[in-house]
Design a protein around this motif. Sequence first.
Motif, PDB file in Angstrom:
ATOM      1  N   ARG A  47     -12.938  40.256 -90.232  1.00 42.43           N
ATOM      2  CA  ARG A  47     -13.846  39.207 -89.748  1.00 42.43           C
ATOM      3  C   ARG A  47     -13.181  38.404 -88.626  1.00 42.43           C
ATOM      4  N   THR A  51     -14.615  38.702 -84.891  1.00 42.81           N
ATOM      5  CA  THR A  51     -15.201  37.474 -84.346  1.00 42.81           C
ATOM      6  C   THR A  51     -14.574  37.139 -82.995  1.00 42.81           C
ATOM      7  N   GLN A  55     -16.666  37.099 -79.504  1.00 45.65           N
ATOM      8  CA  GLN A  55     -16.649  35.915 -78.655  1.00 45.65           C
ATOM      9  C   GLN A  55     -16.168  36.260 -77.243  1.00 45.65           C
ATOM     10  N   LEU A 103     -22.325  30.989 -84.175  1.00 39.00           N
ATOM     11  CA  LEU A 103     -22.097  32.374 -84.555  1.00 39.00           C
ATOM     12  C   LEU A 103     -21.767  32.379 -86.043  1.00 39.00           C
ATOM     13  N   ASP A 104     -22.737  32.782 -86.861  1.00 39.61           N
ATOM     14  CA  ASP A 104     -22.576  32.785 -88.317  1.00 39.61           C
ATOM     15  C   ASP A 104     -22.316  34.200 -88.816  1.00 39.61           C
ATOM     16  N   TYR A 105     -21.176  34.401 -89.423  1.00 38.08           N
ATOM     17  CA  TYR A 105     -20.798  35.704 -89.975  1.00 38.08           C
ATOM     18  C   TYR A 105     -21.714  36.050 -91.141  1.00 38.08           C
ATOM     19  N   LEU A 106     -22.249  37.269 -91.127  1.00 35.12           N
ATOM     20  CA  LEU A 106     -23.132  37.715 -92.201  1.00 35.12           C
ATOM     21  C   LEU A 106     -22.479  38.748 -93.110  1.00 35.12           C
ATOM     22  N   THR A 108     -19.870  42.687 -93.358  1.00 35.10           N
ATOM     23  CA  THR A 108     -19.317  43.902 -92.780  1.00 35.10           C
ATOM     24  C   THR A 108     -19.859  45.102 -93.542  1.00 35.10           C
ATOM     25  N   TRP A 119     -23.334  39.298 -87.312  1.00 35.80           N
ATOM     26  CA  TRP A 119     -23.467  37.850 -87.221  1.00 35.80           C
ATOM     27  C   TRP A 119     -24.891  37.475 -86.862  1.00 35.80           C
ATOM     28  N   LYS A 120     -25.248  36.242 -87.182  1.00 33.31           N
ATOM     29  CA  LYS A 120     -26.467  35.617 -86.668  1.00 33.31           C
ATOM     30  C   LYS A 120     -25.988  34.623 -85.614  1.00 33.31           C
ATOM     31  N   ALA A 121     -26.529  34.742 -84.410  1.00 37.30           N
ATOM     32  CA  ALA A 121     -26.099  33.885 -83.313  1.00 37.30           C
ATOM     33  C   ALA A 121     -27.265  33.041 -82.819  1.00 37.30           C
ATOM     34  N   ARG A 151     -24.457  42.868 -83.794  1.00 39.35           N
ATOM     35  CA  ARG A 151     -23.731  43.874 -84.581  1.00 39.35           C
ATOM     36  C   ARG A 151     -22.648  44.470 -83.688  1.00 39.35           C
TER      37      ARG A 151
END
Length: 169
Positions: A47, A51, A55, A103-106, A108, A119-121, A151
């Motif tokens: 993660r 990430t 970015q 940027l929210d990690y959802l 793997t 992620w949801k961005a 993704r």
Amino acid sequence: MKNIFSVTAAAAVLFTLAACTTTTTENTASPARSTVQTVQIPEQELRTIATAYAQDVIGGLEKGDYPLFIKHYASEYAKTMNPEKFAPMAKAFQERNGKLEKLDYLGTLNQGAFKLVVWKARFARTKALEEELKRGGRNPAELPLPDVLIRLLVGNVDGQWKIFAIFMN
């Protein structure tokens, strides 16, 4: 709003088509292709790596910075992408997206030797988009910002994680 989704879908297709040239398998007979190794990695560690990579890709698109954009890609992709192809892609991205706000990690997904990190961005609206909404009689302040699903497909090549594709929709 329909226009935003069609542009986003077009960008997703562009990213997908560009990524198709990076098809990899565990084939040592072809030195032109990366050999992706199946590697176990704690999810939190992946993660963090993914990430930072996402970015950088998004930052490269936002700033029109090709070296930042391509920095973590597998060598096959770096050979098919160049600054001339990148420039219109970055311009289209900048026209439809403002600065990355969230940027929210959802999670793997394991995809064989590859890992798909999701992620949801949320991006700020551009001035052009706000003006378009106003011309359509809508108040941008009253409309929520749309979420974008990101993704990132990564694989481990010679002990380093590399990007093989990014999808945004």
